[in-house]
Design an enzyme around this catalytic site. Structure first.
Site, PDB file in Angstrom:
ATOM      1  N   SER A   1       0.934  -1.159   0.126  1.00 12.02           N
ATOM      2  CA  SER A   1      -0.076  -0.104  -0.098  1.00 12.02           C
ATOM      3  C   SER A   1       0.850   1.271  -0.006  1.00 12.02           C
ATOM      4  O   SER A   1       0.209   2.341   0.127  1.00 12.02           O
ATOM      5  CB  SER A   1      -0.995  -0.020   1.336  1.00 12.02           C
ATOM      6  OG  SER A   1      -0.074  -0.058   2.551  1.00 12.02           O
TER       7      SER A   1
ATOM      8  N   THR B   1      -1.522   3.147   4.301  1.00  7.02           N
ATOM      9  CA  THR B   1      -0.566   4.110   4.189  1.00  7.02           C
ATOM     10  C   THR B   1       0.594   3.960   5.388  1.00  7.02           C
ATOM     11  O   THR B   1       0.418   3.495   6.226  1.00  7.02           O
ATOM     12  CB  THR B   1      -1.141   5.584   4.440  1.00  7.02           C
ATOM     13  OG1 THR B   1      -0.337   6.679   4.364  1.00  7.02           O
ATOM     14  CG2 THR B   1      -1.956   5.798   5.666  1.00  7.02           C
TER      15      THR B   1
ATOM     16  N   THR C   1       1.678   6.926   0.639  1.00  6.98           N
ATOM     17  CA  THR C   1       0.640   5.751   0.096  1.00  6.98           C
ATOM     18  C   THR C   1       0.698   5.708  -1.393  1.00  6.98           C
ATOM     19  O   THR C   1       1.082   6.382  -2.377  1.00  6.98           O
ATOM     20  CB  THR C   1      -0.484   6.192   0.683  1.00  6.98           C
ATOM     21  OG1 THR C   1      -1.371   4.744   0.464  1.00  6.98           O
ATOM     22  CG2 THR C   1      -1.128   7.062  -0.046  1.00  6.98           C
TER      23      THR C   1
ATOM     24  N   ARG D   1      -7.344   8.954  -9.351  1.00  5.29           N
ATOM     25  CA  ARG D   1      -8.123   8.913  -7.716  1.00  5.29           C
ATOM     26  C   ARG D   1      -6.614   9.731  -6.900  1.00  5.29           C
ATOM     27  O   ARG D   1      -5.613   9.036  -6.980  1.00  5.29           O
ATOM     28  CB  ARG D   1      -8.641   7.807  -7.425  1.00  5.29           C
ATOM     29  CG  ARG D   1      -9.056   8.185  -5.783  1.00  5.29           C
ATOM     30  CD  ARG D   1      -8.479   7.366  -4.786  1.00  5.29           C
ATOM     31  NE  ARG D   1      -9.112   7.469  -3.672  1.00  5.29           N
ATOM     32  CZ  ARG D   1      -8.286   7.297  -2.352  1.00  5.29           C
ATOM     33  NH1 ARG D   1      -6.899   6.878  -2.606  1.00  5.29           N
ATOM     34  NH2 ARG D   1      -8.928   7.083  -1.454  1.00  5.29           N
ATOM     35  N   VAL D   2      -7.053  10.483  -6.222  1.00  4.28           N
ATOM     36  CA  VAL D   2      -5.948  11.124  -5.246  1.00  4.28           C
ATOM     37  C   VAL D   2      -6.647  10.972  -3.700  1.00  4.28           C
ATOM     38  O   VAL D   2      -7.842  11.567  -3.749  1.00  4.28           O
ATOM     39  CB  VAL D   2      -5.411  12.316  -5.421  1.00  4.28           C
ATOM     40  CG1 VAL D   2      -4.603  12.873  -4.313  1.00  4.28           C
ATOM     41  CG2 VAL D   2      -4.623  12.282  -6.838  1.00  4.28           C
ATOM     42  N   GLY D   3      -6.079  10.284  -2.662  1.00  6.97           N
ATOM     43  CA  GLY D   3      -6.705  10.481  -1.301  1.00  6.97           C
ATOM     44  C   GLY D   3      -6.563  11.586  -0.501  1.00  6.97           C
ATOM     45  O   GLY D   3      -5.868  12.411  -0.981  1.00  6.97           O
TER      46      GLY D   3
ATOM     47  N   THR E   1      -4.869   7.824   8.700  1.00  3.11           N
ATOM     48  CA  THR E   1      -4.868   6.834   7.700  1.00  3.11           C
ATOM     49  C   THR E   1      -6.453   6.197   7.557  1.00  3.11           C
ATOM     50  O   THR E   1      -7.243   6.180   8.329  1.00  3.11           O
ATOM     51  CB  THR E   1      -4.013   5.276   8.376  1.00  3.11           C
ATOM     52  OG1 THR E   1      -4.089   4.197   7.416  1.00  3.11           O
ATOM     53  CG2 THR E   1      -4.742   4.828   9.693  1.00  3.11           C
ATOM     54  N   GLY E   2      -6.560   5.269   6.503  1.00  3.74           N
ATOM     55  CA  GLY E   2      -8.099   4.885   6.326  1.00  3.74           C
ATOM     56  C   GLY E   2      -8.509   5.523   5.001  1.00  3.74           C
ATOM     57  O   GLY E   2      -7.879   5.713   4.070  1.00  3.74           O
TER      58      GLY E   2
ATOM     59  N   GLY F   1      -9.373   7.605   2.401  1.00  6.00           N
ATOM     60  CA  GLY F   1      -9.195   9.072   2.071  1.00  6.00           C
ATOM     61  C   GLY F   1     -10.475   9.970   1.829  1.00  6.00           C
ATOM     62  O   GLY F   1     -10.235  11.198   2.571  1.00  6.00           O
TER      63      GLY F   1
HETATM   64  N1  GLY Z   1      -5.555   7.035   3.103  1.00  2.21           N
HETATM   65  C1  GLY Z   1      -4.980   6.643   1.942  1.00  2.21           C
HETATM   66  C2  GLY Z   1      -5.850   6.986   0.790  1.00  2.21           C
HETATM   67  O1  GLY Z   1      -7.025   7.088   0.914  1.00  2.21           O
HETATM   68  O2  GLY Z   1      -5.513   7.089  -0.475  1.00  2.21           O
END
Ligand code: GLY
Length: 329
Positions: free
Chosen positions: A84, A186, A204, A214-216, A237-238, A240
């Site tokens: 990840s 992450t 991450t 896609r960007v978190g 974390t989690g 995004g």
């Molecule tokens: N927390 C990382 C993501 O959602 O990309």
């Protein structure tokens, strides 16, 4: 700290972990009392142990919290077994590995890259953006070109294992971003150095099989990471999307500014996220977790559901893995 003091893969470590888990399972969290001026590290997930070890070494050489967080998370970025983050990260639904990272120092300087391809250490590119440009964030091809012009090498980040997992996923192409102890998402790290300065980093490959582009939260200052050197730092974390929509990390720090402890601040933002999303039919796929570190070296962490752990390292208690307290089953 001497290497032998690190609690990792030892009977000693297992014992320590057991008692800490009991504490965290009660939702109490594990505050750490340290003297001012002492180094403290906190990082997300079990890969945080190795990252902390490296960061601790760097701070032991008298380097700054900023140097420590960069060096620490680079260990995870280069580890092909971590699916990840960085090299070995699972690709998006088009089979492309795209990376997000950011870094922030004690002077509120920040740098970030998103949707970056072919570069193993996005955190170091983020630091270059912070130090060598008038900007905070570069994305996609622009970030890649900047990295190459700054001396980073292009390389294939899709490992055979990640490619195999991708091909398996293609058989159903079912998209459910499960985030748990086997499939975490992450590495975020916060550090307090001997000068009393805070810094943080977050990096991450994002959600596996995400939409291309896609960007978190991880590269977004205020969402995946926030540092306020007067108060403390926080990182996430989690999923995004949920963290972005609540400005998660900035909110944790702001709650600390208002007088909450790191633990209380993490719990309050998770509570808030739970209240927003609690009626979702697919709530079972939502996980968010936060870590926080105050200016005085106190740590805190909390998550929505069981399965999030984090690593804390300080002089008195060594480097250890702790199960975070959680809101719901
Ligand atoms: N927390 C990382 C993501 O959602 O990309």
């Amino acid at each position: 700290m001497e290497r032998r003091k690190f609690i990792k893969n030892t009977a000693w470590g297992t014992l320590a972990l057991g008692s800490l888990q009991a504490c965290a399972d009660n939702g109490v969290g594990v505050p750490v009392n340290v003297k001012r001026g002492a180094n403290v590290l906190i990082s997300t997930w079990n890969h945080g142990l190795a990252a902390n070890e490296e960061a601790w070494k760097v701070m032991g050489e008298g380097k700054s919290a900023l140097d420590a967080v960069e060096a620490g998370v680079r260990i995870t970025e280069a580890d092909p077994k971590v699916s990840s983050v960085g090299y070995g990260g699972f690709p998006d639904r088009d089979g492309v590995v795209t990376l997000d990272a950011c870094i922030m120092d004690h002077k509120s300087n920040a740098g970030s890259v998103a949707f970056l391809q072919d570069i193993m250490h996005p955190v170091s590119v983020a630091r270059k953006v912070m130090e060598d440009t008038p900007h905070v964030m570069l994305v996609g091809e622009g970030a890649r070109e900047f990295a190459l012009n700054s001396g980073f090498e292009a390389q294939n980040l899709l490992t055979p294992e990640a490619e195999k997992a991708y091909k398996k996923w293609l058989e159903t192409a079912d998209y459910k971003p499960v985030i748990n102890i086997e499939n975490h998402d992450t590495i975020s790290m916060l550090a307090l150095d001997a000068e009393g300065n805070l810094s943080g980093a977050c990096t991450t490959s994002g959600a596996a099989w995400k939409m291309h582009g896609r960007v978190g939260d991880s590269p977004l200052i205020g969402a995946g990471l926030f540092v306020d050197n007067e108060v403390g730092g926080a990182a996430a974390t989690g999923l995004g999307e949920a963290i972005i929509k609540t400005a998660g990390s900035a909110m944790v720090v702001e709650l600390m500014r208002q007088g909450k402890s790191p633990q209380e601040a993490c719990e309050e933002i998770v509570e808030r996220i739970h209240n927003i999303y609690k009626d979702l039919p697919d709530l079972e796929y939502l996980q968010v977790g936060f870590i926080a570190l105050s200016k005085s070296g106190e740590t805190g962490s909390y998550c929505l559901r069981p399965g999030f752990n984090y690593a804390v390292c300080n002089e008195t208690e060594g480097n250890r893995l702790i199960d975070a307290g959680f809101k719901m089953q």
